[in-house]
Write an enzyme that holds these catalytic residues in place. Structure first.
Site, short mmCIF file in Angstrom:
data_model
loop_
_atom_site.label_atom_id
_atom_site.label_comp_id
_atom_site.label_asym_id
_atom_site.label_seq_id
_atom_site.Cartn_x
_atom_site.Cartn_y
_atom_site.Cartn_z
N CYS B 57 22.26 -1.62 0.91
CA CYS B 57 20.83 -1.70 1.71
C CYS B 57 20.55 -3.27 2.80
O CYS B 57 19.41 -2.93 3.72
CB CYS B 57 20.18 -2.82 0.43
SG CYS B 57 20.51 -1.49 -0.63
N ASN B 58 21.78 -4.30 2.95
CA ASN B 58 21.09 -4.81 3.70
C ASN B 58 22.14 -4.89 4.78
O ASN B 58 21.50 -5.38 6.01
CB ASN B 58 22.20 -6.58 2.81
CG ASN B 58 21.81 -8.02 3.80
OD1 ASN B 58 21.17 -7.77 3.34
ND2 ASN B 58 22.92 -8.81 3.54
#
Lengths: 168, 169
Positions: B57-58
């Site tokens: 996600c990051n």
């Protein structure tokens, strides 16, 4: 609810070990078995409803990090911060506040520990889910609870670093 | 719950978010209600992630939507929303961390209502992340109707990434 004198339930928690070289990259969560890892330690464990929330970020966690040396001087081996979020969020939160290796940022992602100790809090009404931790602090000596303070309201009294230090 | 399909209307659910405020760069925001009903009459790109601050996600999912925000806007997208079952405080902190500012609304589905009603929930108990997490997905919603949906079947970002969404707009 768990009481002074009780043994804590064996729980598998997760955490990302502190690594100063890991700045923006995400670490890799590791398991922590409370029975194995804490059996010969004096642990101060404090739990809170959520990472990055106003009370937690501005007061609860910073105070423990700032008074780390006082805890060490009183024989505490480990200071642990717990919430029901995951290890990635706990790690990011610890880094954002610069707690480094002073406070172990631990995730009770399935809520097993807070459920087994009766410290669970339902925050569905606030749209934060049904399995959250109450705001509490506990001193655990060789797996036995020797102090427990659970906040009755929204503030920070019996679970704060000052209250715990006074009982050590 | 069967998974939501193209042509279906999205469920009306109250999410939460902290409105972007540059004055609160280092402070906690105050969560506000975001009803999916506010998507009426709008073209919305909504992408869901299993967790905030996780490696995929990051490092790729959120940043790619952020980078391609103007491409999405040029194709008529009014709002880009990132959703997870974390709370609004965590989503706000994650948005600040990745500096998405006001480009992406960081929305919390804290009770998992949206993902459960759309059949996009997954159980991550085995990873110690709880039973109510979002699958990794992206959908394009036009006036409350789903016009594209891509759900990842394995780790990684393909059908739910900004590039895949742009190709369908």
């Amino acid at each position: 609810m768990i009481q002074v004198g009780n043994k804590i339930p064996e729980s598998i928690l997760t955490y990302i070990p502190y690594d100063p070289e890991l700045k923006d990259a995400c670490g890799i969560p590791q398991p922590l078995n409370t029975d194995e890892d804490w059996k010969d330690k004096k642990v101060v464990l404090f739990g809170l409803p959520g990472a990055f929330t106003p009370t937690c970020s501005l007061q609860h966690l910073p105070e423990y990090a700032q008074r780390y040396k006082e805890f060490k001087d009183k024989g505490v081996d480990l200071i642990v911060c717990l919430s029901t979020t995951d290890a990635f969020v706990m790690d990011a939160w610890g880094r954002s506040l610069g707690v480094k290796d002073k406070v172990l940022m631990v995730a009770d992602g399935n809520g097993d520990f807070v459920k087994d100790t009766g410290l669970v809090l339902d925050l569905s009404a606030k749209r934060m889910g049904a399995i959250r931790s109450q705001r509490f602090a506990m001193v655990i000596d060789h797996l036995k609870v020797t102090y427990l303070g659970v906040e009755p309201g929204g503030g920070l009294t019996v679970s704060g670093a000052s209250a715990v230090l006074a009982h050590l | 719950m069967a998974q939501i399909q193209i042509g279906d209307t999205i469920p009306i659910v109250n999410l939460k978010y902290c409105p972007y405020d540059p004055k609160l760069a280092n402070a906690c925001g105050i969560p506000q209600v975001l009803s999916t009903e506010s998507f009426k009459g709008k073209k919305v790109v909504l992408f869901g992630v299993p967790g905030a601050f996780t490696p995929t996600c990051n490092n790729s999912h959120l940043p790619e939507f952020h980078e391609k925000f103007s491409d999405l806007a040029n194709k008529g997208v009014d709002t880009v929303v990132c959703l997870s079952t974390a709370d609004a405080f965590v989503m706000d902190a994650w948005g600040k961390w990745t500096k998405v500012n006001d480009k992406i609304i960081m929305a919390a589905d804290g009770n998992g209502e949206f993902i459960q009603k759309t059949g996009l929930s997954q159980d991550l108990t085995k990873m110690g992340m709880g039973a109510v997490r979002s699958k990794r997905f992206a959908m394009v919603i036009d006036d409350l109707k789903v016009v594209y949906i891509g759900v990842e079947s394995a780790p990684g970002v393909t059908v739910s990434g900004a590039t895949a969404v742009l190709a369908k707009l």
